[in-house]
Design a protein around this motif. Sequence first.
Motif, PDB file in Angstrom:
ATOM      1  N   ARG A  36      25.299  58.407  31.243  1.00 11.27           N
ATOM      2  CA  ARG A  36      25.537  59.806  30.877  1.00 11.27           C
ATOM      3  C   ARG A  36      26.226  60.518  32.025  1.00 11.27           C
ATOM      4  NH1 ARG A  36      19.802  61.638  28.259  1.00 11.27           N
ATOM      5  NH2 ARG A  36      19.834  60.183  26.523  1.00 11.27           N
ATOM      6  N   PRO A  37      27.490  60.214  32.225  1.00  9.96           N
ATOM      7  CA  PRO A  37      28.193  60.800  33.369  1.00  9.96           C
ATOM      8  C   PRO A  37      28.457  62.293  33.148  1.00  9.96           C
ATOM      9  CG  PRO A  37      29.690  59.546  32.018  1.00  9.96           C
ATOM     10  CD  PRO A  37      28.343  59.411  31.385  1.00  9.96           C
ATOM     11  N   VAL A  38      28.659  63.008  34.255  1.00 11.38           N
ATOM     12  CA  VAL A  38      29.060  64.413  34.136  1.00 11.38           C
ATOM     13  C   VAL A  38      30.448  64.473  33.491  1.00 11.38           C
ATOM     14  CG1 VAL A  38      29.499  66.544  35.379  1.00 11.38           C
ATOM     15  CG2 VAL A  38      27.718  65.006  36.177  1.00 11.38           C
ATOM     16  N   LEU A  39      31.323  63.619  34.007  1.00  6.90           N
ATOM     17  CA  LEU A  39      32.651  63.501  33.406  1.00  6.90           C
ATOM     18  C   LEU A  39      32.915  62.020  33.175  1.00  6.90           C
ATOM     19  CD1 LEU A  39      35.441  64.640  32.612  1.00  6.90           C
ATOM     20  CD2 LEU A  39      36.136  64.321  34.966  1.00  6.90           C
ATOM     21  N   PRO A  40      32.940  61.587  31.916  1.00  2.00           N
ATOM     22  CA  PRO A  40      33.196  60.166  31.661  1.00  2.00           C
ATOM     23  C   PRO A  40      34.625  59.791  32.069  1.00  2.00           C
ATOM     24  CG  PRO A  40      32.859  61.377  29.615  1.00  2.00           C
ATOM     25  CD  PRO A  40      32.799  62.371  30.715  1.00  2.00           C
ATOM     26  N   ALA A  41      34.775  58.580  32.578  1.00  5.04           N
ATOM     27  CA  ALA A  41      36.109  58.123  32.958  1.00  5.04           C
ATOM     28  C   ALA A  41      36.931  57.857  31.698  1.00  5.04           C
ATOM     29  CB  ALA A  41      35.994  56.857  33.785  1.00  5.04           C
ATOM     30  N   PRO A  42      38.262  57.921  31.799  1.00  7.82           N
ATOM     31  CA  PRO A  42      39.107  57.711  30.618  1.00  7.82           C
ATOM     32  C   PRO A  42      38.779  56.445  29.842  1.00  7.82           C
ATOM     33  CG  PRO A  42      40.430  58.473  32.438  1.00  7.82           C
ATOM     34  CD  PRO A  42      39.052  58.308  32.970  1.00  7.82           C
ATOM     35  N   HIS A  43      38.500  55.332  30.561  1.00  9.30           N
ATOM     36  CA  HIS A  43      38.252  54.105  29.799  1.00  9.30           C
ATOM     37  C   HIS A  43      36.935  54.185  29.040  1.00  9.30           C
ATOM     38  CE1 HIS A  43      36.126  53.094  33.620  1.00  9.30           C
ATOM     39  NE2 HIS A  43      35.274  52.548  32.771  1.00  9.30           N
ATOM     40  N   GLN A  44      35.951  54.941  29.591  1.00 10.32           N
ATOM     41  CA  GLN A  44      34.695  55.093  28.853  1.00 10.32           C
ATOM     42  C   GLN A  44      34.934  55.865  27.553  1.00 10.32           C
ATOM     43  OE1 GLN A  44      32.472  56.754  32.240  1.00 10.32           O
ATOM     44  NE2 GLN A  44      30.825  55.367  31.645  1.00 10.32           N
ATOM     45  N   VAL A  45      35.740  56.930  27.661  1.00 12.26           N
ATOM     46  CA  VAL A  45      36.048  57.721  26.459  1.00 12.26           C
ATOM     47  C   VAL A  45      36.810  56.853  25.463  1.00 12.26           C
ATOM     48  CG1 VAL A  45      37.275  59.717  25.575  1.00 12.26           C
ATOM     49  CG2 VAL A  45      36.105  59.862  27.753  1.00 12.26           C
ATOM     50  N   ALA A  46      37.773  56.099  25.977  1.00 15.69           N
ATOM     51  CA  ALA A  46      38.561  55.240  25.092  1.00 15.69           C
ATOM     52  C   ALA A  46      37.662  54.243  24.380  1.00 15.69           C
ATOM     53  CB  ALA A  46      39.639  54.524  25.888  1.00 15.69           C
ATOM     54  N   MET A  47      36.701  53.652  25.139  1.00 12.66           N
ATOM     55  CA  MET A  47      35.795  52.698  24.506  1.00 12.66           C
ATOM     56  C   MET A  47      34.904  53.382  23.483  1.00 12.66           C
ATOM     57  SD  MET A  47      34.956  50.220  27.686  1.00 12.66           S
ATOM     58  CE  MET A  47      33.228  50.012  27.314  1.00 12.66           C
ATOM     59  N   GLY A  48      34.402  54.586  23.840  1.00 13.43           N
ATOM     60  CA  GLY A  48      33.582  55.336  22.898  1.00 13.43           C
ATOM     61  C   GLY A  48      34.355  55.653  21.626  1.00 13.43           C
ATOM     62  N   LEU A  49      35.616  56.014  21.818  1.00 20.34           N
ATOM     63  CA  LEU A  49      36.464  56.359  20.680  1.00 20.34           C
ATOM     64  C   LEU A  49      36.729  55.134  19.824  1.00 20.34           C
ATOM     65  CD1 LEU A  49      37.931  58.847  19.625  1.00 20.34           C
ATOM     66  CD2 LEU A  49      39.931  58.151  20.910  1.00 20.34           C
ATOM     67  N   TRP A  50      37.063  54.015  20.472  1.00 20.16           N
ATOM     68  CA  TRP A  50      37.344  52.773  19.754  1.00 20.16           C
ATOM     69  C   TRP A  50      36.113  52.335  18.976  1.00 20.16           C
ATOM     70  CZ3 TRP A  50      41.541  50.133  18.553  1.00 20.16           C
ATOM     71  CH2 TRP A  50      41.377  48.846  18.062  1.00 20.16           C
ATOM     72  N   ASP A  51      34.944  52.380  19.671  1.00 17.59           N
ATOM     73  CA  ASP A  51      33.700  51.980  19.034  1.00 17.59           C
ATOM     74  C   ASP A  51      33.401  52.892  17.842  1.00 17.59           C
ATOM     75  OD1 ASP A  51      31.280  50.414  18.955  1.00 17.59           O
ATOM     76  OD2 ASP A  51      30.260  52.258  19.566  1.00 17.59           O
ATOM     77  N   GLY A  52      33.629  54.204  18.021  1.00 14.69           N
ATOM     78  CA  GLY A  52      33.353  55.149  16.947  1.00 14.69           C
ATOM     79  C   GLY A  52      34.294  54.961  15.764  1.00 14.69           C
ATOM     80  N   LEU A  53      35.546  54.606  16.059  1.00 16.35           N
ATOM     81  CA  LEU A  53      36.523  54.503  14.977  1.00 16.35           C
ATOM     82  C   LEU A  53      36.444  53.160  14.269  1.00 16.35           C
ATOM     83  CD1 LEU A  53      39.691  56.202  16.489  1.00 16.35           C
ATOM     84  CD2 LEU A  53      38.198  57.086  14.718  1.00 16.35           C
ATOM     85  N   PHE A  54      36.350  52.080  15.046  1.00 14.56           N
ATOM     86  CA  PHE A  54      36.486  50.759  14.438  1.00 14.56           C
ATOM     87  C   PHE A  54      35.255  49.880  14.625  1.00 14.56           C
ATOM     88  CE2 PHE A  54      40.716  52.167  15.846  1.00 14.56           C
ATOM     89  CZ  PHE A  54      41.267  52.356  14.592  1.00 14.56           C
ATOM     90  N   GLY A  55      34.336  50.272  15.540  1.00 14.76           N
ATOM     91  CA  GLY A  55      33.197  49.413  15.842  1.00 14.76           C
ATOM     92  C   GLY A  55      32.080  49.513  14.824  1.00 14.76           C
ATOM     93  N   GLN A  56      32.132  50.559  13.968  1.00 14.34           N
ATOM     94  CA  GLN A  56      31.055  50.753  13.005  1.00 14.34           C
ATOM     95  C   GLN A  56      31.598  50.548  11.598  1.00 14.34           C
ATOM     96  OE1 GLN A  56      28.234  51.684  14.501  1.00 14.34           O
ATOM     97  NE2 GLN A  56      29.109  52.218  16.495  1.00 14.34           N
TER      98      GLN A  56
END
Lengths: 277, 287
Positions: B55-75
Motif C-alpha cells: 500500500r504505497p503512498v504513491l504506487p510506481a508506474p509498473h505497479q499501476v500498470a500491473m493493477g490495471l492489467w490485472d483489473g482489465l484482463f486478469g479477472q
Amino acid sequence: MTALPILIVWLGAWGVNSWLSRFDTRLTRTLVPIVFGTTILLLWEMIVRIYSVPSVILPAPSQIGASFMANLPVLWTDFVQTIIKGALTGWIIGALAAIVTAIAIDRSTFLRRGLLPIGNFVAALPIVGIAPILVMWFGFDWQSKAAVVVVMVFFPILVNMVAGLAATEAMQRDLMATWAAPYWQSLWKLRMPAAMPFLFNGLKITTTLALIGAIVAEFFGSPTRGMGFRISTAVGRLDLPLVWAEILAAAIAGSLFYGIVALIEKKVTFWHPSQRT
Amino acid sequence: MTRALPVLTVLLAIIVVWYGAAVWMNAQWAQDQAARADTTLTTDELIRQTLTQERPVLPAPHQVAMGLWDGLFGQKFTSKRSLVWHGWITLSATMAGFAIGTLAGITLAVGIVHSRTMDQSVMPWAVASQSIPILAIAPMVIVVFASAGVTGLLPKAIIAAWLSFFPVLVGMVKGLRTPDRMQLDLMQSWNASAAQVFWRLRLPSSLPYLFASLKVAVAASLVGTIVGELPAGATAGLGARLLSGSYYGQTVQIWSALFAAAILAALLVMLIGVVEKLTLHRMGLAR
C-alpha cells in the motif's frame, strides 16, 4: 383541475415575454430573463404547494430562502472553508503555475509540441478522480482541496496560455525585433498583452472547475465544516432545504467568482474586439 | 515521427519523475519498517522496497500498470474485481446520460434559434448556469432518487445528462446561427420553407460546432457519472472503485480505477473524433 392555475401562470408569463421580446431594447433584454426566472420560481412554489410535494424530495423556494437566512453563519463558515481557503487558494496557485509553465515551454518548440497534446488530453480526463489520492496525501483540511483545485485548473489554463503566447503575428514580432527589443521586453510588451484574451478565457472556464474540485474533494474527507461536508451530512439527515441553501450559496459564489474574473478581463483587455461595445 | 518524438520524450520524462517521486514518497515507510526490524537499508534495498510496497503512498508506474492489467484482463469480466465490469456500469450510465443530454440540448437549441422569446428568456440562464458548480448537486440527486425508490442507472444518467446538456446547447445555438444573411437570403429567394432552411442550411452548417461540443459533453458526462457513483451506497462503477480504494487505503486500486476512467474518456473522445472526421469528410467540410 388543480393544474389550471399553474397553466394560467405559465401561459400568462409566456405571453408577457413574447410581447416584451418584440421590442428588443436593452431594457427588455434584461427584463425578459428576469420574468422567465421569476416564473420558474413561482411555478416551482405552486407545484410544491398544490401537489404537496414532501420537502424531502423537493423543497419549495420559500423554504430554501428561509433555510438560507436561518443558516447564514453556518453558510459563511462553509464559504470561507471551501471557497476562500480551498478553491481560491488552489485556483491562484494553479493559475500562476500554469502561466509560468506556459512562458517556460514557449521558448522551446520541442517542449511545446510535446506538452500541448498531453495537456489537451489531460484537460479532457476526469481529474476529479484524483481527489481521494490528494486527500490521503495532504490530510483532511483545506490544503488537500487546494491541491485538487491546482491539478484541475492547471491544464486548461496552460493550454489557453500557450495558445495565447503564440497569437502574435510575424509582422508584430518582426517590428519588435527591428526595435532591437530583447526577449523579455517583447514578451512583456507584445506577447503577454496579446495572450490576455486567451488567458482570461482559461481563467473563466476554470472558476467553475475550482468550485467543483473543492466541493467534491470534501466528499472524501473533510473537517466538520465546508460546503461538500455540509451537503453530504445534510443529505444524510434528509434536511433538503439546507442542502438547497448550500447549493444556492455555491451558485452565488460561482457567479460572483466568474463575474469578478470577467470584470478584471474587461479592464485588462479593453482593446480586444470582443470587449468593445 | 517529428510529431511523436516530443510527445514521447515528455511522457518518458513524466515516468522518470514519477519513479523518482515514488521512491521519495515511499521512503519514509520503508525506513520505519527497517528501523523497527533493527536493520539499516542500503540505497539499493531502499529503492527496491519503495517500489514494491503493498500500500504505497504513491504506487510506481509498473505497479499501476500491473493493477490495471490485472483489473482489465486478469479477472472474469463478470467478476466484481474486474475493471471491465465496473467500467461497463459507468459507461452505460454515461452513454444514457449523454444521449439524453445531447437530445435535450439540440432540441432546446432549435427552439431558441427559431423563437426570439425563448432566446431571450432561456439563453441568459443557460449561460449563467455555466458558472454554477452543478456537480455539487450530484450526491443530492442520487439520495433523493434513492429515497423515492429509484436506484441504479437512472440517477447517474440524469447527472450525466445535466452536465452534457449545456455544452451541446451553447455550441448548437452558435452553430445553427452560423449561416449568414447572404445564405439565408439565397434560401429565401429559392422560396425555401422554414423546415427546408433548417434541414438543408442550418443543420449542416452547425455540425462542426456540434461535434466540438459533443467532445466536451462526453467528457463532462463521464465526470458526472463518476461523481454520481461517489456517495455512500454505490457498490459498482469506477467511482465506487475510487471510493472503496480510498476507504481501505488501496492506493493501487485507486490509481488503476483512475487510469481506467482516463482510458475510457480518451476512447469516447476519440470515437467522436472518428465520427466527426467521417461525417465532415462525407459532407465535404473536412479541412
